[in-house]
Write an enzyme that holds these catalytic residues in place. Structure first.
Site, PDB file in Angstrom:
ATOM      1  N   THR A 110      12.676  -2.342  -6.639  1.00 10.53           N
ATOM      2  CA  THR A 110      11.401  -3.064  -6.697  1.00 10.53           C
ATOM      3  C   THR A 110      11.015  -3.692  -5.352  1.00 10.53           C
ATOM      4  O   THR A 110       9.843  -3.891  -5.085  1.00 10.53           O
ATOM      5  CB  THR A 110      11.465  -4.189  -7.757  1.00 10.53           C
ATOM      6  N   ASP A 111      12.028  -3.988  -4.511  1.00  9.61           N
ATOM      7  CA  ASP A 111      11.743  -4.783  -3.311  1.00  9.61           C
ATOM      8  C   ASP A 111      10.670  -4.161  -2.412  1.00  9.61           C
ATOM      9  O   ASP A 111       9.826  -4.870  -1.882  1.00  9.61           O
ATOM     10  CB  ASP A 111      13.028  -5.013  -2.507  1.00  9.61           C
ATOM     11  N   THR A 167      17.789  -1.283  -8.508  1.00  7.42           N
ATOM     12  CA  THR A 167      18.506  -1.969  -9.591  1.00  7.42           C
ATOM     13  C   THR A 167      18.589  -1.134 -10.857  1.00  7.42           C
ATOM     14  O   THR A 167      19.590  -1.178 -11.575  1.00  7.42           O
ATOM     15  CB  THR A 167      17.795  -3.309  -9.907  1.00  7.42           C
ATOM     16  N   THR A 205      -6.198 -11.341   4.428  1.00  6.00           N
ATOM     17  CA  THR A 205      -5.972 -12.752   4.091  1.00  6.00           C
ATOM     18  C   THR A 205      -4.540 -13.014   3.628  1.00  6.00           C
ATOM     19  O   THR A 205      -3.901 -12.133   3.042  1.00  6.00           O
ATOM     20  CB  THR A 205      -6.967 -13.232   3.007  1.00  6.00           C
ATOM     21  N   ASP A 230      19.244   1.291  -1.888  1.00  2.18           N
ATOM     22  CA  ASP A 230      18.611   0.019  -2.196  1.00  2.18           C
ATOM     23  C   ASP A 230      17.266   0.100  -1.470  1.00  2.18           C
ATOM     24  O   ASP A 230      17.223   0.548  -0.319  1.00  2.18           O
ATOM     25  CB  ASP A 230      19.450  -1.139  -1.641  1.00  2.18           C
TER      26      ASP A 230
HETATM   27  N1  ASP Z   1      17.368  -4.669  -4.187  1.00  8.64           N
HETATM   28  C1  ASP Z   1      16.806  -3.846  -5.219  1.00  8.64           C
HETATM   29  C2  ASP Z   1      15.923  -2.789  -4.571  1.00  8.64           C
HETATM   30  O1  ASP Z   1      14.802  -3.022  -4.278  1.00  8.64           O
HETATM   31  C3  ASP Z   1      16.044  -4.655  -6.185  1.00  8.64           C
HETATM   32  C4  ASP Z   1      15.458  -3.882  -7.343  1.00  8.64           C
HETATM   33  O2  ASP Z   1      15.614  -2.705  -7.526  1.00  8.64           O
HETATM   34  O3  ASP Z   1      14.785  -4.538  -8.121  1.00  8.64           O
HETATM   35  O4  ASP Z   1      16.380  -1.712  -4.349  1.00  8.64           O
END
Ligand code: ASP
Length: 365
Positions: free
Chosen positions: A109-110, A33, A297, A77
């Site tokens: 982030t994913d 992103t 867990t 992505d």
């Molecule tokens: N879909 C994006 C990714 O992980 C989301 C992000 O960057 O926050 O590449």
């Protein structure tokens, strides 16, 4: 897909003389992103060229650092991240290791927590900072969290102790004011800027007016040991999350998948599972066939203690090993890494039970 990264340029164009003794940072843009833009027709977020990132963060040019950049082409992505790309990142860091004080990886982030965990094992004897960051809002938008994350990550990657050694010689995730050990981190929020947590290890630094480093929590590398890059992974692994009502036929099919070598078993509470005889039998037969089963867990926080309840003891007797307080991302990538190096079953089990790079909490190792 062409994953070749290419060196873009020196970002802050000052004369080489001016920057000769300045800190140096290599910025590796993988995608996510942070470098996206809204398609005006569909409204969907799409990757754009790294040059636009510089356009949106002109502040980068104000750093008195030598900053160079690599870009993944095309940007990914992070849902498309693969061990192949982790290896590419290791290759880039290894080949540029002596030329930079630190490395910043811009990443979606994913799956950032998987990449950070994997890199912590792949970069053996790391003695320089490798800081992953990204953003929840594209850097071109007004309220973006990307600028702050990027700028602070660069500062952390370049930060040195008075004796000239890097302050944070670890693979970390920096996100929304917190620097966290990468292999302890999990994405916990798809909406908020505060998207990552390290539940079982305190943050390595908190960022406000000052960057406050927790020096006693940060790994101290052995300067005599050279960086040893690793590239191999075996992806014949799976995560099995238990739930009330889980069926024997499903567990049986999963544990008999051809080529399966290891399972991350996400159990209840402090490592508990159903006591039904069929379940314990399935696990026991699988471990006897050489499948490594690691118990972690389902709770976000805390550790597995299989000796605590009878249900856990049955798992131990079935040959299941403890994943301690490992995150799922870390347990999975550690297994893939160890399996990829062709170690014996016994050696993998031993290493899964050892803290290799600060990824689990063990009082005695
Ligand atoms: N879909 C994006 C990714 O992980 C989301 C992000 O960057 O926050 O590449």
């Amino acid at each position: 897909r062409n994953y070749n990264a290419y060196l873009c340029r020196e970002i802050n164009k000052k004369s080489t003389d001016m920057l000769a003794n300045c800190p140096s940072v290599l910025l590796i843009y993988t995608g996510g992103t942070i470098g996206m833009i809204e398609n005006p027709e569909t409204g969907a977020l799409e990757n754009f060229d790294f040059d636009h990132l510089l356009k949106h963060v002109p502040e980068l040019k104000r750093f008195n650092y030598r900053i160079s950049s690599y870009q993944f082409a095309p940007p990914l992505d992070s849902s498309d991240m693969e061990p192949l790309y982790w290896a590419k990142l290791v290759e880039i860091i290894y080949h540029n290791y002596d030329n930079f004080d630190g490395f910043v990886i811009l990443h979606g982030t994913d799956t950032m927590a998987y990449t950070a965990s994997a890199l912590s094992f792949m970069l053996e004897n790391l003695s320089k900072p490798v800081i992953l960051t990204g953003s929840q809002l594209p850097i071109g938008t007004l309220r973006t969290d990307g600028k702050e994350n990027l700028i602070t990550a660069i500062e952390i990657a370049a930060a040195k102790n008075p004796d000239g050694t890097p302050i944070v010689p670890e693979v970390c995730i920096f996100f929304e004011n917190h620097l966290m050990r990468g292999n302890r981190t999990t994405k916990i929020n798809a909406e908020n800027f505060n998207a990552f947590r390290s539940f079982n290890y305190p943050p390595l630094a908190s960022v406000g007016i000052h960057i406050k480093y927790e020096l006693n929590l940060i790994h101290k590398p052995d300067p005599a040991k050279a960086l040893k890059p690793h590239y191999l992974f075996d992806t014949n692994v799976v995560i099995l999350t238990l739930f009330p009502g889980i069926q024997e036929s499903i567990v049986n099919s999963l544990l008999h998948v051809e080529g399966l070598k290891a399972v991350v078993l996400k159990t209840f509470g402090s490592g508990n599972a159903p006591q039904k005889p069929w379940f314990i039998r399935q696990l026991k037969e699988a471990t006897e066939r050489g499948i490594i089963i690691v118990n972690i867990t389902q709770c976000s926080s805390g550790a597995v203690e299989m000796e605590r309840y009878e249900t856990g003891i049955h798992l131990l007797e079935a040959g299941v090993i403890s994943g301690y307080d490992s995150t799922p991302e870390c347990a999975l990538t550690k297994l893939m890494f160890l399996l990829g190096h062709g170690l014996s079953n016994e050696e993998i089990r031993r290493k899964m039970n050892s803290c290799l790079v600060g990824e689990i909490t063990k009082s005695v190792d």
